[in-house]
Design a protein around this motif. Structure first.
Motif, PDB file in Angstrom:
ATOM      1  N   THR A  85      59.937  53.561  50.317  1.00  0.00           N
ATOM      2  CA  THR A  85      58.478  53.656  50.381  1.00  0.00           C
ATOM      3  C   THR A  85      57.919  52.252  50.553  1.00  0.00           C
ATOM      4  O   THR A  85      58.563  51.265  50.201  1.00  0.00           O
ATOM      5  N   HIS A 145      44.195  58.032  40.013  1.00  0.00           N
ATOM      6  CA  HIS A 145      44.226  57.365  38.705  1.00  0.00           C
ATOM      7  C   HIS A 145      43.392  58.137  37.691  1.00  0.00           C
ATOM      8  O   HIS A 145      42.244  58.509  37.995  1.00  0.00           O
ATOM      9  N   ASP A 185      47.892  44.622  44.567  1.00  0.00           N
ATOM     10  CA  ASP A 185      46.884  45.462  45.226  1.00  0.00           C
ATOM     11  C   ASP A 185      46.203  44.628  46.315  1.00  0.00           C
ATOM     12  O   ASP A 185      46.417  43.419  46.404  1.00  0.00           O
ATOM     13  N   ASP A 186      45.356  45.287  47.103  1.00  0.00           N
ATOM     14  CA  ASP A 186      44.793  44.617  48.288  1.00  0.00           C
ATOM     15  C   ASP A 186      43.844  43.471  47.938  1.00  0.00           C
ATOM     16  O   ASP A 186      43.538  42.646  48.796  1.00  0.00           O
ATOM     17  N   GLU A 187      43.367  43.411  46.701  1.00  0.00           N
ATOM     18  CA  GLU A 187      42.481  42.307  46.328  1.00  0.00           C
ATOM     19  C   GLU A 187      43.162  41.299  45.403  1.00  0.00           C
ATOM     20  O   GLU A 187      42.488  40.439  44.814  1.00  0.00           O
ATOM     21  N   ASN A 235      64.758  49.625  47.430  1.00  0.00           N
ATOM     22  CA  ASN A 235      63.584  49.263  46.627  1.00  0.00           C
ATOM     23  C   ASN A 235      63.661  47.780  46.258  1.00  0.00           C
ATOM     24  O   ASN A 235      64.691  47.132  46.474  1.00  0.00           O
ATOM     25  N   TYR A 287      47.304  57.434  46.136  1.00  0.00           N
ATOM     26  CA  TYR A 287      47.361  57.215  44.691  1.00  0.00           C
ATOM     27  C   TYR A 287      46.089  57.752  44.037  1.00  0.00           C
ATOM     28  O   TYR A 287      44.981  57.538  44.549  1.00  0.00           O
ATOM     29  N   GLY A 338      42.524  56.285  44.316  1.00  0.00           N
ATOM     30  CA  GLY A 338      42.593  54.829  44.277  1.00  0.00           C
ATOM     31  C   GLY A 338      42.374  54.233  45.657  1.00  0.00           C
ATOM     32  O   GLY A 338      42.157  54.967  46.631  1.00  0.00           O
ATOM     33  N   ASP A 339      42.474  52.921  45.754  1.00  0.00           N
ATOM     34  CA  ASP A 339      42.330  52.259  47.053  1.00  0.00           C
ATOM     35  C   ASP A 339      43.690  52.031  47.713  1.00  0.00           C
ATOM     36  O   ASP A 339      43.779  51.417  48.761  1.00  0.00           O
ATOM     37  N   GLY A 340      44.761  52.545  47.079  1.00  0.00           N
ATOM     38  CA  GLY A 340      46.103  52.337  47.613  1.00  0.00           C
ATOM     39  C   GLY A 340      46.721  53.607  48.167  1.00  0.00           C
ATOM     40  O   GLY A 340      46.408  54.713  47.712  1.00  0.00           O
ATOM     41  N   PHE A 387      39.736  47.123  37.102  1.00  0.00           N
ATOM     42  CA  PHE A 387      40.554  48.198  37.689  1.00  0.00           C
ATOM     43  C   PHE A 387      39.669  49.354  38.117  1.00  0.00           C
ATOM     44  O   PHE A 387      39.946  50.030  39.103  1.00  0.00           O
TER      45      PHE A 387
HETATM   46  O1  JJ1 Z   1      46.070  50.527  41.544  1.00  0.00           O
HETATM   47  C1  JJ1 Z   1      45.538  50.594  42.633  1.00  0.00           C
HETATM   48  N1  JJ1 Z   1      44.221  50.500  42.795  1.00  0.00           N
HETATM   49  C2  JJ1 Z   1      43.318  50.446  41.665  1.00  0.00           C
HETATM   50  C3  JJ1 Z   1      42.846  49.042  41.388  1.00  0.00           C
HETATM   51  C4  JJ1 Z   1      41.999  48.480  42.499  1.00  0.00           C
HETATM   52  C5  JJ1 Z   1      41.656  47.061  42.235  1.00  0.00           C
HETATM   53  C6  JJ1 Z   1      41.037  46.469  43.458  1.00  0.00           C
HETATM   54  N2  JJ1 Z   1      41.916  46.506  44.603  1.00  0.00           N
HETATM   55  C7  JJ1 Z   1      42.199  51.432  41.919  1.00  0.00           C
HETATM   56  N3  JJ1 Z   1      41.374  51.622  40.905  1.00  0.00           N
HETATM   57  C8  JJ1 Z   1      40.335  52.620  40.910  1.00  0.00           C
HETATM   58  C9  JJ1 Z   1      40.596  53.555  39.761  1.00  0.00           C
HETATM   59  C10 JJ1 Z   1      39.445  54.518  39.491  1.00  0.00           C
HETATM   60  C11 JJ1 Z   1      39.616  55.114  38.084  1.00  0.00           C
HETATM   61  C12 JJ1 Z   1      38.510  56.094  37.783  1.00  0.00           C
HETATM   62  C13 JJ1 Z   1      38.443  57.169  38.831  1.00  0.00           C
HETATM   63  C14 JJ1 Z   1      38.318  56.590  40.226  1.00  0.00           C
HETATM   64  C15 JJ1 Z   1      39.427  55.619  40.518  1.00  0.00           C
HETATM   65  O2  JJ1 Z   1      42.106  52.042  42.956  1.00  0.00           O
HETATM   66  C16 JJ1 Z   1      46.354  50.840  43.892  1.00  0.00           C
HETATM   67  C17 JJ1 Z   1      46.635  52.294  44.097  1.00  0.00           C
HETATM   68  O3  JJ1 Z   1      45.462  52.993  44.215  1.00  0.00           O
HETATM   69  N4  JJ1 Z   1      47.605  50.132  43.764  1.00  0.00           N
HETATM   70  C18 JJ1 Z   1      47.992  49.213  44.646  1.00  0.00           C
HETATM   71  O4  JJ1 Z   1      47.300  48.923  45.614  1.00  0.00           O
HETATM   72  C19 JJ1 Z   1      49.334  48.620  44.405  1.00  0.00           C
HETATM   73  C20 JJ1 Z   1      50.206  48.726  45.614  1.00  0.00           C
HETATM   74  C21 JJ1 Z   1      50.426  50.139  46.098  1.00  0.00           C
HETATM   75  C22 JJ1 Z   1      51.497  50.195  47.170  1.00  0.00           C
HETATM   76  C23 JJ1 Z   1      52.839  50.159  46.499  1.00  0.00           C
HETATM   77  C24 JJ1 Z   1      54.026  49.854  47.334  1.00  0.00           C
HETATM   78  C25 JJ1 Z   1      55.205  50.036  46.442  1.00  0.00           C
HETATM   79  C26 JJ1 Z   1      56.531  49.804  47.066  1.00  0.00           C
HETATM   80  C27 JJ1 Z   1      57.519  50.701  46.429  1.00  0.00           C
HETATM   81  O5  JJ1 Z   1      58.804  50.446  46.823  1.00  0.00           O
END
Ligand code: JJ1
Ligand code: MYA
Length: 388
Positions: A172, A188, A73-75, A136, A186, A361-363, A201
């Motif tokens: 992707t 969650h 993830d970005d952090e 992939n 994304y 999510g942040d992704g 998370f």
């Molecule tokens: O999992 C992801 N983000 C999480 C964790 C963030 C941690 C700090 N950066 C996130 N959590 C918030 C959840 C919350 C739950 C209660 C309700 C509100 C929300 O946002 C992200 C996706 O959002 N994942 C990534 O960044 C992983 C990489 C994604 C790109 C993948 C590329 C894949 C390639 C495939 O071939």
């Protein structure tokens, strides 16, 4: 800007909005005799290897490369941790080519330092079914980044796909490249909110206590829909019919036959879970839902090392409302001890995300086609394709 991608047959940023360009292949296939016969050159310390995913040892090497060097993830708090069983499943679908499982080794130590894969798929774009490769698991060891290895790997997989007379691909990425066919968000759904908060998370919402948060995300102990059960081998024909009919409405989707459904959707322990609703009266299969298992390593937490995540895969509702079907999916995922249920805003997912307490999510995930132009970017809801 994009020294490599500017040279490739993909939609270019400069062409966005150019209505004169037709949809379909960007460049025509070349005669097979004109496809380069030898692999591309790697920097001198490295050599190509074809990874035999039937071999337990090779599977372990790939697993370890990805466990330590794949997507974060970005952090940099979490890193995807695909299991060996998952990799073995994802890379050996019907008609797969071993030659598309490509590794790079250090000549001196024989250590695996980079990887990229393709698997064959028939992808329908509007009313055309196109043979493609799904690309992939592109990964370069952290110590070898920014040396322009990725373009060589992409050219090599392209060459090996061409040798099988296939000229298009789907992939992707979390990064923006020329040019996404759509960009998905994304979402969650917390199943184990206390752990998610403890590992960073998610966060405690404003004016929320831990006990109110736990109560907010509570789910029943068992699914509510009569006739809801695990998918079995004898369901393959009915699920294939249900899924083909459903996916036909999207602009881009896989063209699954019964063999594909058996491989991609029949439950595989710890890899993919599929459930359906069999009408208690007529015994028809009316609804279907599925998710795959993709844990992430938790980087640098004292108390926990693994986040157990389920990812929404293909879901079809014809009788049970999609909201109720997905609530049952959340219930079985919780019973299986997943910490979080993730979904993209593809297909009809928007219709249940907010109501079932998913949060954004942040992704983001950008979807791409290689050597196939789509005139205008799609909305995520027009996309009927989930890649692993
Ligand atoms: O999992 C992801 N983000 C999480 C964790 C963030 C941690 C700090 N950066 C996130 N959590 C918030 C959840 C919350 C739950 C209660 C309700 C509100 C929300 O946002 C992200 C996706 O959002 N994942 C990534 O960044 C992983 C990489 C994604 C790109 C993948 C590329 C894949 C390639 C495939 O071939
Ligand atoms: S997406 C998952 C990708 N993997 C990761 O994110 C894991 C962690 N990161 C790494 O391992 C490295 O950072 C990677 C790049 C390997 C990603 N897709 O070698 P470099 C371009 C495509 O110096 P590195 C997945 O698996 C970048 O824009 N291109 O960089 C699907 C630049 O080009 P340009 C990417 O950081 C993969 C060049 O690479 C990506 O050391 C689909 C820099 O190379 C990316 N994710 O290594 C691949 N990231 O200068 C395409 C960076 O032009 C398939 N780049 O901007 C295409 C179809 C092929 C088949 C066709 C058949 C017909």
């Amino acid at each position: 800007r994009h020294k490599f991608w500017e040279t490739q047959p993909v939609g270019q940023f400069k062409d966005t909005g150019d209505t004169s360009l037709p949809e379909g292949p960007i460049e025509p296939p070349t005669p097979l005799s004109e496809v380069k016969q030898e692999p591309y050159n790697l920097p001198n310390p490295y050599e190509w290897t074809t990874c035999d995913m039937d071999s337990e040892d090779t599977c372990t090497e790939v697993y370890n490369l990805l466990k330590n060097n794949y997507v974060e993830d970005d952090e940099n708090m979490f890193r995807f941790n695909y299991s060996k069983e998952f990799l073995s499943w994802a890379l050996r679908p019907p008609g797969y080519y071993k030659s598309w499982h490509i590794g790079v080794r250090a000549k001196a130590s024989k250590k695996l330092v980079a990887f990229i894969t393709g698997v064959p798929a028939r992808i329908r774009v509007r009313d055309e079914v196109v043979k493609m490769a799904e690309i992939n698991f592109l990964c370069v060891h952290k110590k070898l980044r920014s040396k322009r290895l990725a373009p060589v790997m992409i050219k090599e997989v392209t060459r090996r796909v061409h040798l099988e007379n296939i000229w298009q691909a789907a992939y992707t990425a979390g990064v923006v490249l020329p040019t996404p066919i759509t960009t998905c968000q994304y979402w969650h759904r917390s199943l184990n909110p206390k752990k998610l908060i403890d590992v960073g998370f998610s966060r405690l919402g404003p004016r929320m206590t831990m006990s109110r948060t736990i109560k907010l995300y509570k789910l029943p102990d068992s699914p509510a829909t009569p006739g809801f059960r695990k998918m079995e081998l004898h369901d393959v024909p009915a699920v294939t019919r249900l899924l083909r009919n459903y996916l036909s409405q999207f602009v881009v989707s896989p063209d699954f036959d019964e063999n594909d459904v058996e491989h991609w959707l029949l439950p595989t322990e710890g890899v993919v879970d599929s459930y359906l609703v069999e009408s208690p009266e007529t015994h028809d299969v009316t609804d279907f839902c599925s998710f795959y298992t993709l844990p992430s390593s938790i980087l640098g937490n004292q108390n926990y090392s693994i986040l157990k995540a389920a990812y929404s895969y293909y879901n079809v509702s014809t009788k049970t409302p999609l909201l109720q079907l997905m609530n049952d999916a959340l219930i079985v995922a919780k019973q299986k001890d997943f910490d979080v249920f993730n979904a993209l805003d593809v297909m009809d997912n928007e219709s249940f995300l907010k109501e079932l307490k998913f949060g954004p999510g942040d992704g983001q995930l950008h979807y791409y086609l290689y050597n196939y132009r789509i005139r205008n970017a799609l909305r995520p809801s027009e996309l009927g394709l989930v890649l692993l």
